[in-house]
Design an enzyme around this catalytic site. Structure first.
Site, PDB file in Angstrom:
ATOM      1  N   ALA A 400      11.582   2.498   3.184  1.00  7.11           N
ATOM      2  CA  ALA A 400      11.241   2.498   4.601  1.00  7.11           C
ATOM      3  C   ALA A 400       9.926   3.224   4.781  1.00  7.11           C
ATOM      4  O   ALA A 400       9.757   4.342   4.300  1.00  7.11           O
ATOM      5  CB  ALA A 400      12.337   3.193   5.383  1.00  7.11           C
ATOM      6  N   GLY A 401       8.976   2.568   5.405  1.00  9.77           N
ATOM      7  CA  GLY A 401       7.701   3.207   5.711  1.00  9.77           C
ATOM      8  C   GLY A 401       7.682   3.544   7.194  1.00  9.77           C
ATOM      9  O   GLY A 401       8.586   3.149   7.938  1.00  9.77           O
ATOM     10  N   GLU A 402       6.657   4.266   7.615  1.00  9.44           N
ATOM     11  CA  GLU A 402       6.546   4.675   9.011  1.00  9.44           C
ATOM     12  C   GLU A 402       6.454   3.464   9.941  1.00  9.44           C
ATOM     13  O   GLU A 402       6.961   3.458  11.047  1.00  9.44           O
ATOM     14  CB  GLU A 402       5.299   5.566   9.144  1.00  9.44           C
ATOM     15  N   PHE A 403       5.806   2.402   9.442  1.00  7.59           N
ATOM     16  CA  PHE A 403       5.534   1.272  10.324  1.00  7.59           C
ATOM     17  C   PHE A 403       6.528   0.127  10.179  1.00  7.59           C
ATOM     18  O   PHE A 403       6.446  -0.863  10.876  1.00  7.59           O
ATOM     19  CB  PHE A 403       4.124   0.735  10.033  1.00  7.59           C
ATOM     20  N   GLY A 404       7.419   0.230   9.210  1.00  7.46           N
ATOM     21  CA  GLY A 404       8.374  -0.856   8.999  1.00  7.46           C
ATOM     22  C   GLY A 404       8.903  -0.809   7.588  1.00  7.46           C
ATOM     23  O   GLY A 404       8.636   0.137   6.835  1.00  7.46           O
ATOM     24  N   GLU A 405       9.650  -1.861   7.248  1.00  6.94           N
ATOM     25  CA  GLU A 405      10.283  -1.850   5.933  1.00  6.94           C
ATOM     26  C   GLU A 405       9.294  -2.123   4.802  1.00  6.94           C
ATOM     27  O   GLU A 405       8.292  -2.792   5.001  1.00  6.94           O
ATOM     28  CB  GLU A 405      11.359  -2.943   5.886  1.00  6.94           C
ATOM     29  N   LYS A 424       4.568  -4.332   2.391  1.00  7.50           N
ATOM     30  CA  LYS A 424       4.828  -3.419   3.508  1.00  7.50           C
ATOM     31  C   LYS A 424       4.697  -4.219   4.787  1.00  7.50           C
ATOM     32  O   LYS A 424       3.703  -4.948   4.958  1.00  7.50           O
ATOM     33  CB  LYS A 424       3.791  -2.300   3.521  1.00  7.50           C
ATOM     34  N   ASP A 517      -2.965  14.281   0.653  1.00  7.08           N
ATOM     35  CA  ASP A 517      -1.500  14.297   0.617  1.00  7.08           C
ATOM     36  C   ASP A 517      -1.009  13.934  -0.780  1.00  7.08           C
ATOM     37  O   ASP A 517      -0.087  13.131  -0.945  1.00  7.08           O
ATOM     38  CB  ASP A 517      -0.951  13.316   1.660  1.00  7.08           C
TER      39      ASP A 517
HETATM   40  P1  AMP Z   1       5.398   4.256   1.632  1.00  2.00           P
HETATM   41  O1  AMP Z   1       5.483   3.834   3.045  1.00  2.00           O
HETATM   42  O2  AMP Z   1       4.154   3.796   0.955  1.00  2.00           O
HETATM   43  O3  AMP Z   1       5.651   5.722   1.427  1.00  2.00           O
HETATM   44  O4  AMP Z   1       6.598   3.480   0.874  1.00  2.00           O
HETATM   45  C1  AMP Z   1       7.970   3.791   1.100  1.00  2.00           C
HETATM   46  C2  AMP Z   1       8.747   3.599  -0.184  1.00  2.00           C
HETATM   47  O5  AMP Z   1       8.682   2.239  -0.604  1.00  2.00           O
HETATM   48  C3  AMP Z   1       8.201   4.398  -1.374  1.00  2.00           C
HETATM   49  O6  AMP Z   1       8.707   5.688  -1.411  1.00  2.00           O
HETATM   50  C4  AMP Z   1       8.656   3.577  -2.567  1.00  2.00           C
HETATM   51  O7  AMP Z   1       9.973   3.889  -2.900  1.00  2.00           O
HETATM   52  C5  AMP Z   1       8.608   2.155  -2.013  1.00  2.00           C
HETATM   53  N1  AMP Z   1       7.340   1.511  -2.398  1.00  2.00           N
HETATM   54  C6  AMP Z   1       6.173   1.522  -1.713  1.00  2.00           C
HETATM   55  N2  AMP Z   1       5.229   0.829  -2.356  1.00  2.00           N
HETATM   56  C7  AMP Z   1       5.790   0.354  -3.481  1.00  2.00           C
HETATM   57  C8  AMP Z   1       5.320  -0.442  -4.579  1.00  2.00           C
HETATM   58  N3  AMP Z   1       4.059  -0.868  -4.641  1.00  2.00           N
HETATM   59  N4  AMP Z   1       6.187  -0.738  -5.565  1.00  2.00           N
HETATM   60  C9  AMP Z   1       7.457  -0.289  -5.501  1.00  2.00           C
HETATM   61  N5  AMP Z   1       7.957   0.454  -4.510  1.00  2.00           N
HETATM   62  C10 AMP Z   1       7.147   0.782  -3.499  1.00  2.00           C
END
Ligand code: AMP
Length: 754
Positions: A400-405, A424, A517
């Site tokens: 889960a990211g700030e802006f969506g799955e 993303k 960060d």
């Molecule tokens: P983020 O919003 O970039 O912090 O992504 C949230 C979560 O999604 C991360 O903590 C990872 O577990 C997973 N994730 C993001 N990008 C990738 C990627 N390129 N490959 C695999 N998992 C990812």
């Protein structure tokens, strides 16, 4: 043993004593007085044997004496580990448990290139180089270089000894599978001239022998012979170009290099071609016109750059000045707000002119803050490829990211095979600011091109949902991965991860990008344990991070990972990224432990300010903990730079015994912080005590070996001496010199008995 009297000896027989050996005994020479027992793993069934036979599966070399035991081939080497660096692979292993009873064990490396889909492998061929060699290796490590990029390899490490070639049984080896990273292409080696006129030369060439990826374009540099300071660069997607506007009857030197996603390869050697001589009909004055036009154009562009620079104070909020005027040249396809514009010609072919080395050479790239664009959408499309949503198959949600799955899925681009990606998404109902911030990450990521930085495939902005597509990292984020695999890796593997992160950070700092960060949660790790820096953003990064806390001055900061000067007065620099890198080192070596455990943010700030630092993780090599402490120097200029960190980790990887000294368990304080005193004052009884007190104890031996064995001798040390002794880190030089200075001052005051 019986006495034999030879027949025919009647009178005065001379009695010869022959000892006849029983089964199980032998006598190599009839003149030997006695029989010997068959050596281990050998036997005889007959009487009067002159040698023993080897048991099954045991052998004897021709040169082995008959008194020597029969031996067998060694068992397989053990615990092989690999470290991949672009297209080089370092292998290390432990000797076999059973040497077969021989001392002449050596190793042989078999290399196979494997197809990731069919799983079929073939021998690697002659292009791979082995350092120091492929066969007869006496040491338990080897380096393979010049491998192909993005390729799966299997290396079989076989232990052999003097009798291996007599063994009809299976080979004893340990195998290691690796995938190489991306790498720059090899140089173009063959260039042919095509049509030549009095003003132009056409050239064609072949793709480099090792493209190491898809060639995105070629760069052709040419100049009139002996006039190297004034040259022209042409970019072309084809393997041919025509250089025009040349002087008749003149020799020109050409050099070509290819670019892939991994960057530029080296330039080819110089190729020299000559234009046709001027004909009487075409006056030489006429033919001079194009080059004059070029020179005038260069002059005008340079003038515009300089004027733009002088006027830029008011027109750019970010990153203006000379550095960004250079950027305009390094990124010719950008439109610049500060009064200069791109030199783009044909979309397939771009041309730039350089004179007297005033303009930065192409290939040296600098990060461009997307804020400098009035229209953020334009920034996205400058740096990110638009992907059609129909090319993407979403498979499952992985985070889960700030802006969506965040999802995993597959991307199928035209002419390429389908490959896994992370996607993303921007959730529905977003505001314009959220869309801008979301895509801001792609505008930043799209500028980077490095094996330890997460690679952007492209964006979907023309349909909904808006998406950012990146390479897929099978093992997800590093902190979670390490917690799940507590204690499962060798120190070399952990150092390999840290080396990758440092290399990515070196690239970012060289580009002028400050991450702000850096933390294990923002590092992704793939199935080959390659770590890549991720989570790029503008102000958003810190807003999103659940670790970030509001400071009294406003703004959110991930306190535990952030350097004191960045917390206190928002001084974020590559040096503050180095502090965070030290915390990441600590996280990695402690398998994802939370820095400062459950201390509150306020207590962490206070403790760090008072000079306390995190203690060494358990079983941590002293050299690594020392590097962490160096990253946490209060004075940011004393911290090592990322390139120094990379070389230091490389050195440790090349010499794994340097990682064997662990931080002394008794000096490890398990849940307290260690005092990180500033440069010590007071009387020191020995050079060792002094160096320990200023945390430079590692140099004690070198000082002693080079005659600096008393404080009197040390007082004479100069910066030059330090360099000669191998103290190359600027931070360490400063620390030692400052401490000496301080002691000298105190000596004047009669305080320190030097
Ligand atoms: P983020 O919003 O970039 O912090 O992504 C949230 C979560 O999604 C991360 O903590 C990872 O577990 C997973 N994730 C993001 N990008 C990738 C990627 N390129 N490959 C695999 N998992 C990812």
């Amino acid at each position: 043993e019986r006495v034999l009297v030879p027949r025919g000896w009647k009178k005065k027989p001379v009695v010869l004593l022959f000892t006849v050996c029983r089964p199980g005994f032998f006598k190599a020479s009839p003149h030997s007085p006695s029989c010997s027992k068959c050596p281990p793993h050998s036997y005889t069934l007959d009487e009067a044997s002159t040698s023993c036979l080897c048991e099954e599966h045991y052998f004897r070399r021709e040169s082995d004496p008959p008194t020597m035991a029969c031996t067998r081939p060694p068992s397989a080497p053990r615990s092989a580990i690999s470290n991949v660096n672009e297209t080089s692979v370092f292998l290390e292993w432990i000797p076999p448990a059973d040497t077969g009873g021989r001392k002449d064990v050596s190793y042989y490396i078999a290399c196979k290139k494997c197809n990731s889909h069919s799983g079929l492998c073939e021998a690697c061929g002659g292009h791979v180089r082995y350092l120091p060699q492929q066969t007869g290796l006496k040491n338990t490590s080897v380096m393979m270089v010049d491998l192909l990029a993005h390729t799966n390899y299997t290396f079989e490490i076989e232990a052999v000894n003097g009798v291996s070639d007599q063994n009809p049984g299976a080979r004893q080896f340990v195998s290691v599978n690796v995938t190489t990273n991306q790498a720059a292409p090899s140089p173009v080696s063959s260039v042919k001239k095509g049509k030549i006129t009095k003003n132009s030369i056409s050239l064609s060439w072949q793709e480099p022998d090792r493209p190491n990826g898809i060639i995105l374009e070629y760069e052709i540099k040419y100049f009139e012979k002996d006039q190297e300071t004034s040259y022209t660069i042409i970019k072309s997607k084809e393997t041919m170009i025509t250089a025009d506007g040349l002087k008749p009857g003149s020799a020109y030197v050409f050099q070509i290099r290819a670019r892939t996603a991994a960057g530029y390869g080296g330039f080819s050697r110089r190729f020299e071609f000559e234009t046709s001589p001027v004909s009487v009909a075409a006056s030489s004055d006429q033919s001079q016109i194009p080059i004059i036009v070029v020179s005038v154009t260069v002059g005008v562009i340079l003038l515009a750059v300089v004027i733009g620079f002088l006027l830029s104070g008011s027109c750019c909020d970010h990153g203006c000045g000379w550095a960004s005027s250079l950027r305009a040249v390094a990124y010719p396809s950008l439109t610049w707000r500060c009064g200069y514009s791109k030199a783009k010609q044909d979309p397939e072919e771009e041309k730039m002119h350089f004179h007297n080395g005033h303009i930065k050479l192409p290939g040296v790239r600098t990060y461009i803050d997307p804020h400098t664009y009035e229209d953020p959408n334009q920034a996205v499309h400058e740096f990110a490829k638009e992907i059609e949503a129909s090319c993407i198959t979403i498979e499952r949600v992985i985070g889960a990211g700030e802006f969506g799955e965040v999802c995993s899925g597959r991307l199928k681009l035209q002419g390429k095979r389908e490959f896994p990606v992370a996607i993303k998404t921007l959730k529905v109902g977003y505001t314009e600011k959220q869309r801008r911030d979301f895509l801001g990450e792609a505008s930043i990521m799209g500028q980077f091109d490095h094996p330890n930085i997460i690679h952007l495939e492209g964006v979907v902005t023309k349909s909904k949902p808006v998406m950012i597509v990146t390479e897929y990292m099978e093992n997800g984020s590093l902190d979670t991965f390490l917690k799940k695999n507590d204690g499962q890796f060798t120190v070399i593997q952990l150092v390999g991860m840290l080396r990758g992160i440092a290399s990515g950070m070196k690239y970012l700092s060289d580009m002028g990008y400050v991450h702000r960060d850096l933390a294990a949660r923002n590092i992704l790790i793939n199935s080959n344990l390659v770590c890549k820096v991720s989570d790029f953003g503008l102000s958003r990064v810190l807003e999103d991070d659940p670790e970030a806390a509001y400071t009294t001055r406003g703004g959110k900061i991930p306190i535990r990972w952030t350097a004191p000067e960045a917390i206190a007065f928002r001084k974020f620099t590559s040096a503050s990224d180095v502090w965070s890198y030290g915390i990441v080192m600590w996280e990695v070596m402690s398998y994802g432990e939370r820095p400062y455990w459950e201390m509150t943010n306020q207590d962490v700030i206070k403790a760090v300010e008072e000079g306390y630092r995190l203690p060494s993780p358990m079983d941590c090599p002293a050299a690594l903990y020392q590097l962490m402490l160096d990253c946490w120097q209060k004075d940011r200029n004393s911290r090592p730079k990322f390139d120094e960190i990379v070389s230091m980790l490389d050195k440790l990887i090349r010499n794994p015994s340097s990682l064997k000294t662990l931080v002394n368990a008794s000096s490890r304080v398990s849940n307290l912080l260690v005092e990180h005193s500033p440069v010590g004052s007071g009387a020191y009884r020995s050079v060792g005590e002094w160096l320990e007190a200023i945390k430079m104890g590692r140099y004690t031996e070198i000082f002693m070996e080079n005659g600096y064995s008393s404080m009197d001798a040390v007082a004479q040390v100069t910066l030059e001496d330090l360099r000669r002794l191998g103290v190359t880190l600027v931070g360490h030089q400063k620390k030692i010199m400052n401490s000496l200075q301080e002691m000298k001052v105190q000596l004047v005051n009669g305080m320190v008995p030097l």
